[in-house]
Scaffold this active site. Sequence first.
Site: not given
Ligand SMILES: CCCCCCCCCCCCC/C=C/C(=O)SCCNC(=O)CCNC(=O)[C@H](O)C(C)(C)COP(=O)(O)OP(=O)(O)OC[C@H]1O[C@@H](n2cnc3c(N)ncnc32)[C@H](O)[C@@H]1OP(=O)(O)O
Ligand code: FAD
Length: 706
Positions: A362, A165-166, A359-360, A163, A458, A340, A435
């Site tokens: 904590r 995205l980043t 300890q409790q 997946f 995420e 312990r 330790g």
């Molecule tokens: C069955 C099995 C399932 C799977 C099991 C999985 C196991 C566990 C998972 C482990 C995963 C590990 C691997 C990792 C993968 C990844 O990390 S993938 C990459 C993930 N990346 C992110 O999560 C990016 C984070 N950023 C964002 O999501 C967004 O950009 C933001 C910060 C939340 C918002 O950005 P911004 O540009 O500021 O937009 P807004 O103006 O705030 O949003 C506009 C409106 O959209 C709404 N919105 C945003 N996201 C969502 C959503 N997910 N769902 C619903 N709505 C959403 C937002 O609320 C705004 O709406 P309004 O408030 O009404 O304006």
């Molecule tokens: C182990 C691991 C697995 C991952 N797997 C996937 C994957 O499978 N697919 C995928 O797409 N991505 C993946 N990612 C990426 C992950 O989703 C991103 O790292 C995450 O969304 C955070 O984005 P970033 O690293 O760009 O942090 P940044 O956005 O650069 O954040 C850096 C710092 O800036 C601060 N910051 C940023 N914006 C703001 C704001 N508006 N206000 C205040 N503070 C702010 C944050 O709090 C943070 O402390 C993975 C990451 C890790 C560590």
Amino acid sequence: MAPTLSVKETTGNQSSWNTLLPDFPKGPLSKYRKKASFNWKEMAVFLDGEDIIRLKNRIFSALENDPFFARHAGEELSREKYQELTFLRCKRLFEYDFLTQQEIIENPLKILNLVICIGMYDWSPCLQFFLHCGVFGGTVLSASKRFADFVKKIYNMEIFGCFALTELSHGTNTKGIRTTATFDHNTQEFIINSPDFEAAKFWVGNMGKHATHAVVYAQLYTPDGQCQGLHSFLVQIRDTKTLLPMPGVMVGDIGKKIGQNGLDNGFAMFHNVRIPKENILNITGDVSPEGKYSSSFTDVKDRFSAALGSLSTGRILITAVSATNLKLALSIAIRFSATRRQFGPTDEEEIPVIEYQTQQWRLLPYLAAAYALDYFSKSLFENFVEFYAGLLTKQKSQRQADLGREIHALSTASKPLSSWTAQQAAQECREACGGHGYLAMNRLGEIRNDNDPNCTYEGDNNVLLQQTSNYLMSWMNCIRNKVPFESPLGTINFLQDYHHIIGWKFKANSVDDCMDSSVPLAAYKWLVCYLLRESDLKLRKEKQSGHSDFEAKNNCQVYYCRSLAIAFVEQTVLQRYHDYTHDPDIPSTLQPVLKNLSALYGLWSLSKHLAVLYQGGYVSGEQVGRFIQNAILELCSRLKDDAVALVDVFAPPDFILNSPIGKASGELYKNMWAEILQGNKVLNRPSWWAEFCINKPVTGRLSSRL
Ligand SMILES: CCCCCCCCCCCCC/C=C/C(=O)SCCNC(=O)CCNC(=O)[C@H](O)C(C)(C)COP(=O)(O)OP(=O)(O)OC[C@H]1O[C@@H](n2cnc3c(N)ncnc32)[C@H](O)[C@@H]1OP(=O)(O)O
Ligand SMILES: Cc1cc2nc3c(=O)[nH]c(=O)nc-3n(C[C@H](O)[C@H](O)[C@H](O)COP(=O)(O)OP(=O)(O)OC[C@H]3O[C@@H](n4cnc5c(N)ncnc54)[C@H](O)[C@@H]3O)c2cc1C
């Protein structure tokens, strides 16, 4: 608000519990087990139900009996070997196919329990498997039927997915993603391109070494030059027969991480890679053969929300994953603490360290948090299942939309709460084991390091909290104008009484009065209303003083919106746990201890907000602070004798927990020796012995070169 996970009748009797849950070996922990106020087997069956326990037993014993999952004491795997082993284990998970579709449909909580059980063994194969089947597979599945063939290939592992995205320079700011997908109507293809190395996909799990396909998020450009925003595309990145990169794709591994090193996280750059038109995952929009864009979402913001909707699944799962890490760390630290011994009232008698108040204090609040968060994560998952069913049946009702918003707001705060709680607990547990907690074989370091990215992936915790506070602030107009409102899950319904609640004062007059979670719950309701009022006032002031919306919002985070989101989610977790533990149908044998856990979780969480409670006038005088502190200590002391039984309820079998100091027998020292002496070459002299014995340094020989 009614709890969504209904209170289960404790089924069966002592003998059926014994069949499901064998007794623990007798040993140093027996003393505490005997002291417990409840039967741990009854509690386990009550919380999970017999069916889930049977599933857990099935998974745990399959792993324990499978040579691919064998644990090797003292083994230091290279990263490459660990990645290979992780992949082999992931393949075995396909072969086991632990759950049929029918079982999942009948009880979706089984999928969550599958994630938890495999993760308890090791998060690397767990994440590899679920990133493919759940995150990648789930995204493809939610697109149109034209992907049916792909879906088959996903679930029989003909292809392997990730997946993406980043990017290297953008993670949290998803609108800033720069990979492009330009439609070429002459060839009926999309051209996927990374404009430069900063736009390389980065961090992507499974991409480093073996994924053949990726869900790639890119800005969609139609032939008229219009950017239609973020969309996802199915892109082949490696040949399925050779695992060599596809033409135009540069793909590789990003290197060693702090934890989760069995998983290959990778990068990819796309150099005008052409994919068929059909490979757009038409979840939020599509393009006609002529290149005309269409979407069922008229509002661009709604389309953006839907494009990122799949992230909510991960955030809910991470809430549960982190609660699982909390349980693992506590199982080790509490069993250790009960066996312990250090110091004692007399020189002859040393007492278990769990007898110490410190300890409790904590550990036991984290134990209470583990119970509350476990319940919350499962109930939120059930809410999500309802929402997902609506998505699958293409429901367009207002309720479905409102439910999506509410679940988004809850998951963007529950992931931070749960992952941070587990992070802090893992460190506390590590130190609580002195330790021995630092010895890698005892696993606390691994738990801490593997949990750590739950705070980041995420969505970064601190940024996600802003989504929750935005949601809460969006009700302010209704509150001000006294317009009635409610949400599908009812989590914000109490805000209708805002004008009343804001005038509340702390009522308890003694420590005894504080011993029920209704006391912290009332305080939390006031706290949320107060922080909402303060955040709203601050935002308006910022705007009035001429700041742009962007600046004003930024200036309202610390002490305002951030605290608001945290208080709200703590309140929600507590509300659900309070309702659950106070249900009159809870067996009378279990209710007292559950109520104590609920009160401890509530008071301990609330105590971190004491300054604001005083600042806003909800409490006054030094008495109240003392009541809360003394109630916390009293609850810790009451729960002390139940602590071992409370971790017995959720601790996995020794093989899975994999920590000599956390073993169920409590034979701390025997277990450690057994492990140490099985280590590789433990008693051998080092291969470089001659460097000491023969080649002596000439002191000062290099000083002239300084
Ligand atoms: C069955 C099995 C399932 C799977 C099991 C999985 C196991 C566990 C998972 C482990 C995963 C590990 C691997 C990792 C993968 C990844 O990390 S993938 C990459 C993930 N990346 C992110 O999560 C990016 C984070 N950023 C964002 O999501 C967004 O950009 C933001 C910060 C939340 C918002 O950005 P911004 O540009 O500021 O937009 P807004 O103006 O705030 O949003 C506009 C409106 O959209 C709404 N919105 C945003 N996201 C969502 C959503 N997910 N769902 C619903 N709505 C959403 C937002 O609320 C705004 O709406 P309004 O408030 O009404 O304006
Ligand atoms: C182990 C691991 C697995 C991952 N797997 C996937 C994957 O499978 N697919 C995928 O797409 N991505 C993946 N990612 C990426 C992950 O989703 C991103 O790292 C995450 O969304 C955070 O984005 P970033 O690293 O760009 O942090 P940044 O956005 O650069 O954040 C850096 C710092 O800036 C601060 N910051 C940023 N914006 C703001 C704001 N508006 N206000 C205040 N503070 C702010 C944050 O709090 C943070 O402390 C993975 C990451 C890790 C560590």
